[in-house]
Design an enzyme around this catalytic site. Structure first.
Site, PDB file in Angstrom:
ATOM      1  N   GLY A  39       0.824  -1.210   0.000  1.00 62.53           N
ATOM      2  CA  GLY A  39       0.000   0.000   0.000  1.00 62.53           C
ATOM      3  C   GLY A  39       0.852   1.251   0.000  1.00 62.53           C
ATOM      4  O   GLY A  39       1.245   1.752  -1.057  1.00 62.53           O
ATOM      5  N   VAL A  40       1.150   1.771   1.209  1.00 62.00           N
ATOM      6  CA  VAL A  40       1.969   2.980   1.324  1.00 62.00           C
ATOM      7  C   VAL A  40       3.334   2.634   1.941  1.00 62.00           C
ATOM      8  O   VAL A  40       4.384   2.939   1.383  1.00 62.00           O
ATOM      9  CB  VAL A  40       1.256   4.051   2.183  1.00 62.00           C
ATOM     10  CG1 VAL A  40       2.085   5.326   2.233  1.00 62.00           C
ATOM     11  CG2 VAL A  40      -0.126   4.359   1.613  1.00 62.00           C
ATOM     12  N   ASP A 100      -4.264  -1.723   9.025  1.00 62.42           N
ATOM     13  CA  ASP A 100      -4.506  -2.323  10.342  1.00 62.42           C
ATOM     14  C   ASP A 100      -5.777  -3.174  10.351  1.00 62.42           C
ATOM     15  O   ASP A 100      -5.815  -4.242  10.963  1.00 62.42           O
ATOM     16  CB  ASP A 100      -4.564  -1.218  11.402  1.00 62.42           C
ATOM     17  CG  ASP A 100      -3.219  -0.499  11.509  1.00 62.42           C
ATOM     18  OD1 ASP A 100      -2.208  -1.180  11.694  1.00 62.42           O
ATOM     19  OD2 ASP A 100      -3.190   0.735  11.361  1.00 62.42           O
ATOM     20  N   ALA A 101      -6.819  -2.718   9.647  1.00 60.52           N
ATOM     21  CA  ALA A 101      -8.058  -3.507   9.585  1.00 60.52           C
ATOM     22  C   ALA A 101      -7.845  -4.751   8.714  1.00 60.52           C
ATOM     23  O   ALA A 101      -8.334  -5.842   9.040  1.00 60.52           O
ATOM     24  CB  ALA A 101      -9.200  -2.659   9.045  1.00 60.52           C
ATOM     25  N   GLN A 103      -5.217  -6.475   8.377  1.00 56.75           N
ATOM     26  CA  GLN A 103      -4.411  -7.481   9.087  1.00 56.75           C
ATOM     27  C   GLN A 103      -5.287  -8.502   9.818  1.00 56.75           C
ATOM     28  O   GLN A 103      -4.901  -9.656   9.978  1.00 56.75           O
ATOM     29  CB  GLN A 103      -3.489  -6.795  10.109  1.00 56.75           C
ATOM     30  CG  GLN A 103      -2.366  -6.007   9.441  1.00 56.75           C
ATOM     31  CD  GLN A 103      -1.476  -5.286  10.438  1.00 56.75           C
ATOM     32  OE1 GLN A 103      -1.507  -5.585  11.630  1.00 56.75           O
ATOM     33  NE2 GLN A 103      -0.695  -4.336   9.960  1.00 56.75           N
ATOM     34  N   HIS A 124       3.403  -0.747  13.306  1.00 63.33           N
ATOM     35  CA  HIS A 124       2.424  -0.108  14.168  1.00 63.33           C
ATOM     36  C   HIS A 124       2.178  -1.046  15.348  1.00 63.33           C
ATOM     37  O   HIS A 124       2.180  -2.265  15.182  1.00 63.33           O
ATOM     38  CB  HIS A 124       1.122   0.070  13.378  1.00 63.33           C
ATOM     39  CG  HIS A 124       0.265   1.218  13.818  1.00 63.33           C
ATOM     40  ND1 HIS A 124       0.619   2.077  14.823  1.00 63.33           N
ATOM     41  CD2 HIS A 124      -0.933   1.654  13.367  1.00 63.33           C
ATOM     42  CE1 HIS A 124      -0.326   2.988  14.965  1.00 63.33           C
ATOM     43  NE2 HIS A 124      -1.283   2.752  14.096  1.00 63.33           N
ATOM     44  N   GLU A 212      -1.705  11.576  14.683  1.00 62.52           N
ATOM     45  CA  GLU A 212      -2.357  11.729  13.375  1.00 62.52           C
ATOM     46  C   GLU A 212      -3.755  12.347  13.502  1.00 62.52           C
ATOM     47  O   GLU A 212      -4.189  13.084  12.624  1.00 62.52           O
ATOM     48  CB  GLU A 212      -2.376  10.394  12.606  1.00 62.52           C
ATOM     49  CG  GLU A 212      -3.242   9.323  13.207  1.00 62.52           C
ATOM     50  CD  GLU A 212      -2.852   7.902  12.783  1.00 62.52           C
ATOM     51  OE1 GLU A 212      -1.747   7.704  12.257  1.00 62.52           O
ATOM     52  OE2 GLU A 212      -3.672   6.985  12.995  1.00 62.52           O
ATOM     53  N   GLU A 248       1.300  30.594   3.280  1.00 61.13           N
ATOM     54  CA  GLU A 248       2.452  31.212   3.946  1.00 61.13           C
ATOM     55  C   GLU A 248       3.069  30.245   4.960  1.00 61.13           C
ATOM     56  O   GLU A 248       4.291  30.188   5.127  1.00 61.13           O
ATOM     57  CB  GLU A 248       2.007  32.503   4.657  1.00 61.13           C
ATOM     58  CG  GLU A 248       3.137  33.180   5.394  1.00 61.13           C
ATOM     59  CD  GLU A 248       2.795  34.587   5.873  1.00 61.13           C
ATOM     60  OE1 GLU A 248       1.819  35.190   5.360  1.00 61.13           O
ATOM     61  OE2 GLU A 248       3.506  35.087   6.755  1.00 61.13           O
TER      62      GLU A 248
HETATM   63  N1  LIG Z   1       0.701   4.991   5.701  1.00 59.73           N
HETATM   64  C1  LIG Z   1       1.835   5.224   6.305  1.00 59.73           C
HETATM   65  O1  LIG Z   1       2.676   5.956   5.780  1.00 59.73           O
HETATM   66  C2  LIG Z   1       2.162   4.612   7.641  1.00 59.73           C
HETATM   67  C3  LIG Z   1       1.583   3.412   7.996  1.00 59.73           C
HETATM   68  N2  LIG Z   1       2.008   2.765   9.106  1.00 59.73           N
HETATM   69  C4  LIG Z   1       1.458   1.452   9.407  1.00 59.73           C
HETATM   70  O2  LIG Z   1       1.938   0.567   8.410  1.00 59.73           O
HETATM   71  C5  LIG Z   1       0.972  -0.445   8.157  1.00 59.73           C
HETATM   72  C6  LIG Z   1       0.590  -0.437   6.680  1.00 59.73           C
HETATM   73  O3  LIG Z   1      -0.051   0.786   6.411  1.00 59.73           O
HETATM   74  P1  LIG Z   1      -0.329   1.350   4.955  1.00 59.73           P
HETATM   75  O4  LIG Z   1       0.789   1.052   4.062  1.00 59.73           O
HETATM   76  O5  LIG Z   1      -0.770   2.746   5.114  1.00 59.73           O
HETATM   77  O6  LIG Z   1      -1.561   0.436   4.601  1.00 59.73           O
HETATM   78  P2  LIG Z   1      -2.668   0.584   3.493  1.00 59.73           P
HETATM   79  O7  LIG Z   1      -3.894   1.045   4.149  1.00 59.73           O
HETATM   80  O8  LIG Z   1      -2.145   1.353   2.344  1.00 59.73           O
HETATM   81  O9  LIG Z   1      -2.819  -0.930   3.074  1.00 59.73           O
HETATM   82  C7  LIG Z   1      -1.711  -1.726   2.700  1.00 59.73           C
HETATM   83  C8  LIG Z   1      -2.112  -2.853   1.800  1.00 59.73           C
HETATM   84  O10 LIG Z   1      -3.069  -3.662   2.441  1.00 59.73           O
HETATM   85  C9  LIG Z   1      -3.988  -4.111   1.487  1.00 59.73           C
HETATM   86  N3  LIG Z   1      -5.186  -4.514   2.225  1.00 59.73           N
HETATM   87  C10 LIG Z   1      -5.958  -3.749   3.007  1.00 59.73           C
HETATM   88  N4  LIG Z   1      -6.962  -4.491   3.501  1.00 59.73           N
HETATM   89  C11 LIG Z   1      -6.805  -5.743   3.017  1.00 59.73           C
HETATM   90  C12 LIG Z   1      -7.509  -6.966   3.166  1.00 59.73           C
HETATM   91  N5  LIG Z   1      -8.606  -7.032   3.906  1.00 59.73           N
HETATM   92  N6  LIG Z   1      -7.048  -8.046   2.517  1.00 59.73           N
HETATM   93  C13 LIG Z   1      -5.947  -7.998   1.747  1.00 59.73           C
HETATM   94  N7  LIG Z   1      -5.242  -6.865   1.579  1.00 59.73           N
HETATM   95  C14 LIG Z   1      -5.666  -5.764   2.204  1.00 59.73           C
HETATM   96  C15 LIG Z   1      -4.128  -2.914   0.594  1.00 59.73           C
HETATM   97  O11 LIG Z   1      -4.606  -3.304  -0.683  1.00 59.73           O
HETATM   98  C16 LIG Z   1      -2.708  -2.414   0.483  1.00 59.73           C
HETATM   99  O12 LIG Z   1      -2.000  -3.079  -0.529  1.00 59.73           O
HETATM  100  C17 LIG Z   1      -0.201  -0.148   9.098  1.00 59.73           C
HETATM  101  O13 LIG Z   1       0.007  -0.870  10.278  1.00 59.73           O
HETATM  102  C18 LIG Z   1      -0.051   1.340   9.354  1.00 59.73           C
HETATM  103  O14 LIG Z   1      -0.646   1.775  10.544  1.00 59.73           O
HETATM  104  C19 LIG Z   1       3.033   3.231   9.853  1.00 59.73           C
HETATM  105  C20 LIG Z   1       3.631   4.442   9.566  1.00 59.73           C
HETATM  106  C21 LIG Z   1       3.145   5.250   8.494  1.00 59.73           C
HETATM  107  C1  LIG Z   2       2.228   8.602   8.188  1.00 60.15           C
HETATM  108  C2  LIG Z   2       2.023   8.172   9.585  1.00 60.15           C
HETATM  109  O1  LIG Z   2       2.957   8.043  10.351  1.00 60.15           O
HETATM  110  C3  LIG Z   2       0.653   8.038  10.067  1.00 60.15           C
HETATM  111  C4  LIG Z   2       0.079   9.420   9.875  1.00 60.15           C
HETATM  112  O2  LIG Z   2       0.691   7.730  11.417  1.00 60.15           O
HETATM  113  C5  LIG Z   2      -0.156   7.018   9.307  1.00 60.15           C
HETATM  114  O3  LIG Z   2      -0.223   7.068   8.061  1.00 60.15           O
HETATM  115  O4  LIG Z   2      -0.748   6.154   9.948  1.00 60.15           O
HETATM  116 MG   LIG Z   3       2.675   7.573  12.253  1.00 58.97          MG
HETATM  117 MG   LIG Z   4      -0.517   6.092  11.966  1.00 62.21          MG
END
Ligand SMILES: NC(=O)C1=CN([C@@H]2O[C@H](COP(=O)(O)OP(=O)(O)OC[C@H]3O[C@@H](n4cnc5c(N)ncnc54)[C@H](O)[C@@H]3O)[C@@H](O)[C@H]2O)C=CC1
Ligand SMILES: CC(=O)[C@](C)(O)C(=O)O
Ligand SMILES: [Mg+2]
Ligand SMILES: [Mg+2]
Length: 347
Positions: A39-40, A100-101, A103, A124, A212, A248
């Protein structure tokens, strides 16, 4: 560990100088790192690890947009890109980077592949801390570790490519092999962290959910909207209101704060502005403090987790989310912002 004085409080942190990339590669040389989810965080962490010379594979559902994205990023089906279960089977370190959901539903499949001695890695503390809601209870004979980059996976990648790094926290929930510490630090360095500071799963998730919802994303939009609406209601134009509220701040003042702190930003503004800011900041602190208390309690009671799980588990959660994002995007303030961005000299 380097001991650093953070405003009078001493903390031990890990820097890249004391734990260089070669050391991280040595620690993880026999490991296969399976990144589950693209994802991200998935792309940011996996591409940085790959470029840093680690052995990385991706697990992702076939026939999904993110599978295609992984292929476009150079992951090869059958070699470095697999279905989720297959990647988890091959990995000795499983980086669980689904939302997180998400997972929760994939946990039974991942758990099955967690044989003795493997490491389960999160970015996380959510799944483990709120295990009464997620059902994520790892087996006792695996390491359970966390590296949480303090920012978007997109920034993690961009900063890596620019030769910089995002700071990350790390935590050890379970050390089954005696190697959890070296594994987690090596991974933290490998994903492209600036410096690493230690925490535990609960503190990580409580602070992250507060941040956040608070100053990083929720509170800032709220305070922007309050000021913009006030200026507009007093007859100021959108251009004036947007520039004095957002443009600004992001273009001129926040870069100064990032560089050298708030007092330095103040010092580079007029004495008139300094007088007013020094008089008013405590009023804003006192007005919002009760909201932050309410927010932290909601996080600590598990209500924020319940709300996220509930809304992000709906089959149509993407569409609903997009509608809410659209509402923001189409608000006058952010439409004005779009016009202002196009007028930037380098646009
Ligand atoms: N977004 C961010 O930059 C940050 C995220 N985190 C943590 O990192 C972890 C991953 O977060 P993100 O990359 O933002 O996740 P995301 O919300 O982008 O999802 C990641 C992947 O999970 C897949 N996915 C979601 N639900 C699914 C399901 N039910 N079945 C199969 N695949 C599924 C999505 O298609 C995607 O490829 C989380 O625990 C988040 O809290 C930590 C720091 C920053
Ligand atoms: C980017 C980050 O660290 C956050 C805001 O906590 C998240 O995407 O969950
Ligand atoms: Mg964070
Ligand atoms: Mg977060």
């Amino acid at each position: 560990m380097a001991t650093i004085n953070f405003g009078g409080v001493k903390e031990d942190v890990v820097t890249r100088e004391e734990f260089p990339m070669e050391k991280a590669r040595e620690v993880l040389k026999d490991e296969t790192i399976a990144i589950i989810g693209y994802g991200v965080q998935g792309p940011g962490q996996s591409l940085n690890l790959r470029d840093n010379g680690f052995n990385v594979i991706i697990g992702q559902r076939k026939d999904s947009k993110t599978w295609d994205k992984a292929v476009a990023d150079g992951w090869v089906p059958g070699e470095t890109l697999f279905e989720i279960e297959e990647a988890a089977k091959r990995g000795t370190i499983i980086q669980f980077l689904l939302s997180d959901a998400g997972q929760i539903s994939l946990w039974p499949a991942i758990k099955q592949q967690l044989t003795a001695g493997k490491a389960l890695y999160f970015s996380h503390g959510f799944g483990v801390t709120y295990n009464d809601q997620t059902g994520i209870v790892p087996p006792k004979d695996v390491d359970v570790i966390l590296v949480a980059p303090k920012g978007s996976g997109t920034s993690l990648r961009r900063l890596f490519l620019a030769g910089q790094g995002l700071n990350s926290s790390f935590a050890i929930f379970q050390d089954a092999t005696g190697r959890a510490r070296e594994r987690v630090i090596a991974l933290g360095i490998g994903v492209g962290s600036g410096y690493l500071f230690e925490t535990d799963f609960k503190k990580e998730v409580f602070s992250d959910l507060t941040g956040e919802r608070g100053t990083l994303m929720g509170a800032i939009q709220g305070i922007f909207a309050a000021q913009y609406e006030t200026l507009r209601s007093k007859g100021h134009s959108p251009s004036e209101a947007f520039n004095e509220t957002v443009e600004e701040l992001t273009q001129s003042l926040m870069p100064l704060v990032a560089e050298n702190g708030m007092d330095w930003m103040y010092a580079n503004c007029s004495t008139t502005a300094q007088r007013g800011a020094l008089d008013w900041w405590k009023k804003f602190r006192d007005a919002t403090k009760p909201v932050f208390e309410e927010l932290y309690n909601s996080v600590a009671e598990g209500k924020e987790a319940a709300r996220s799980i509930e809304s992000n588990s709906q089959p149509d959660y993407r569409e609903k989310l997009n509608e809410e994002l659209k509402e923001l995007r189409e608000s006058e303030m952010w439409q004005a912002g779009s016009a202002v961005r196009k007028l930037r000299p380098n646009a």
